[in-house]
Design a protein around this motif. Sequence first.
Motif, short mmCIF file in Angstrom:
data_model
loop_
_atom_site.label_atom_id
_atom_site.label_comp_id
_atom_site.label_asym_id
_atom_site.label_seq_id
_atom_site.Cartn_x
_atom_site.Cartn_y
_atom_site.Cartn_z
N ILE A 229 0.84 -1.21 0.00
CA ILE A 229 0.00 0.00 0.00
C ILE A 229 0.87 1.25 0.00
CG2 ILE A 229 -1.61 1.34 1.41
CD1 ILE A 229 -2.92 -1.37 2.15
N GLU A 230 1.93 1.24 0.78
CA GLU A 230 2.84 2.39 0.77
C GLU A 230 3.49 2.56 -0.59
OE1 GLU A 230 5.52 3.36 3.89
OE2 GLU A 230 4.32 2.32 5.39
N ALA A 231 3.80 1.47 -1.26
CA ALA A 231 4.39 1.56 -2.60
C ALA A 231 3.38 2.11 -3.59
CB ALA A 231 4.88 0.18 -3.04
N ILE A 232 2.12 1.74 -3.44
CA ILE A 232 1.08 2.23 -4.34
C ILE A 232 0.84 3.73 -4.12
CG2 ILE A 232 -1.40 2.09 -4.85
CD1 ILE A 232 -1.13 -0.95 -4.21
N LYS A 233 0.94 4.18 -2.89
CA LYS A 233 0.74 5.61 -2.58
C LYS A 233 1.79 6.48 -3.26
CE LYS A 233 -1.33 5.10 1.99
NZ LYS A 233 -1.11 5.35 3.43
N GLU A 234 2.97 5.94 -3.49
CA GLU A 234 4.09 6.62 -4.14
C GLU A 234 4.50 7.91 -3.42
OE1 GLU A 234 3.09 7.08 -8.26
OE2 GLU A 234 3.42 4.96 -8.67
N GLN A 235 4.38 7.93 -2.10
CA GLN A 235 4.87 9.07 -1.33
C GLN A 235 6.37 8.96 -1.10
OE1 GLN A 235 2.41 8.96 2.15
NE2 GLN A 235 0.70 10.01 1.14
N GLN A 236 6.89 7.74 -1.19
CA GLN A 236 8.32 7.48 -1.11
C GLN A 236 8.70 6.60 -2.29
OE1 GLN A 236 8.41 5.56 2.75
NE2 GLN A 236 9.35 7.39 3.67
N THR A 237 9.95 6.65 -2.68
CA THR A 237 10.39 5.79 -3.78
C THR A 237 10.49 4.34 -3.28
OG1 THR A 237 12.74 6.02 -3.30
CG2 THR A 237 11.74 7.68 -4.76
N ILE A 238 10.55 3.45 -4.23
CA ILE A 238 10.67 2.03 -3.89
C ILE A 238 11.97 1.78 -3.13
CG2 ILE A 238 10.89 -0.30 -4.87
CD1 ILE A 238 8.08 0.78 -5.10
N HIS A 239 13.02 2.46 -3.53
CA HIS A 239 14.32 2.27 -2.86
C HIS A 239 14.29 2.80 -1.43
CE1 HIS A 239 16.26 0.61 -6.34
NE2 HIS A 239 15.76 1.59 -7.08
N GLU A 240 13.57 3.89 -1.20
CA GLU A 240 13.43 4.39 0.17
C GLU A 240 12.65 3.41 1.03
OE1 GLU A 240 11.54 8.14 -0.52
OE2 GLU A 240 13.43 9.22 -0.72
N LEU A 241 11.58 2.84 0.46
CA LEU A 241 10.80 1.83 1.18
C LEU A 241 11.63 0.59 1.45
CD1 LEU A 241 7.37 2.10 -0.66
CD2 LEU A 241 7.89 2.89 1.65
N ALA A 242 12.45 0.21 0.49
CA ALA A 242 13.30 -0.97 0.65
C ALA A 242 14.27 -0.80 1.81
CB ALA A 242 14.06 -1.26 -0.64
N SER A 243 14.85 0.37 1.91
CA SER A 243 15.78 0.59 3.02
C SER A 243 15.03 0.76 4.35
CB SER A 243 16.66 1.81 2.75
OG SER A 243 15.87 2.98 2.68
N LYS A 244 13.85 1.34 4.30
CA LYS A 244 13.04 1.52 5.52
C LYS A 244 12.62 0.17 6.11
CE LYS A 244 8.66 3.60 7.00
NZ LYS A 244 7.49 4.38 6.53
N TYR A 245 12.16 -0.74 5.25
CA TYR A 245 11.67 -2.04 5.72
C TYR A 245 12.70 -3.16 5.60
CZ TYR A 245 7.11 0.14 5.95
OH TYR A 245 6.06 0.96 6.27
N GLU A 246 13.87 -2.85 5.11
CA GLU A 246 14.97 -3.81 4.96
C GLU A 246 14.59 -5.02 4.11
OE1 GLU A 246 16.28 -4.73 8.91
OE2 GLU A 246 17.04 -2.71 9.25
#
Length: 92
Positions: free
Chosen positions: A18-35
Motif C-alpha cells: 500500500i505504501e508503494a502504491i501511494k508513491e509518497q516514497q520511492t521504492i528504494h526508500e521503502l526498501a531501506s526503511k523495511y529492509e
Amino acid sequence: MKKSRRKFSASFKAKVAIEAIKEQQTIHELASKYEVQATQINTWKREFLSNAEAAFTTGKPSSKDESKEKELYSKIGELQIQVDFLKKVLGK
C-alpha cells in the motif's frame, strides 16, 4: 554459515504494498526503511493490485465450483447404491 530465509506476514506485505502504491516514497526508500529488496516490494505491489478485486467479490462459489460439487454428489450417490447392492448380494 547459511542465512535462513525471512518470512513476512500477509499484513506486513500489504502494508508495504500500500505504501508503494501511494508513491509518497520511492521504492528504494521503502526498501531501506523495511529492509527488503526493491524487487520484492515491486512483486508484492503487483500481486496486491492483481488480487484487489477479491476484496469486493461475494462469498458465493462460482458456477464452475457448483457444477463440480453436483458431479461429486452424483458420484457419491452412485457409489452408495453399489455398496448397498453388494451388501445385499454378499450378505445372503
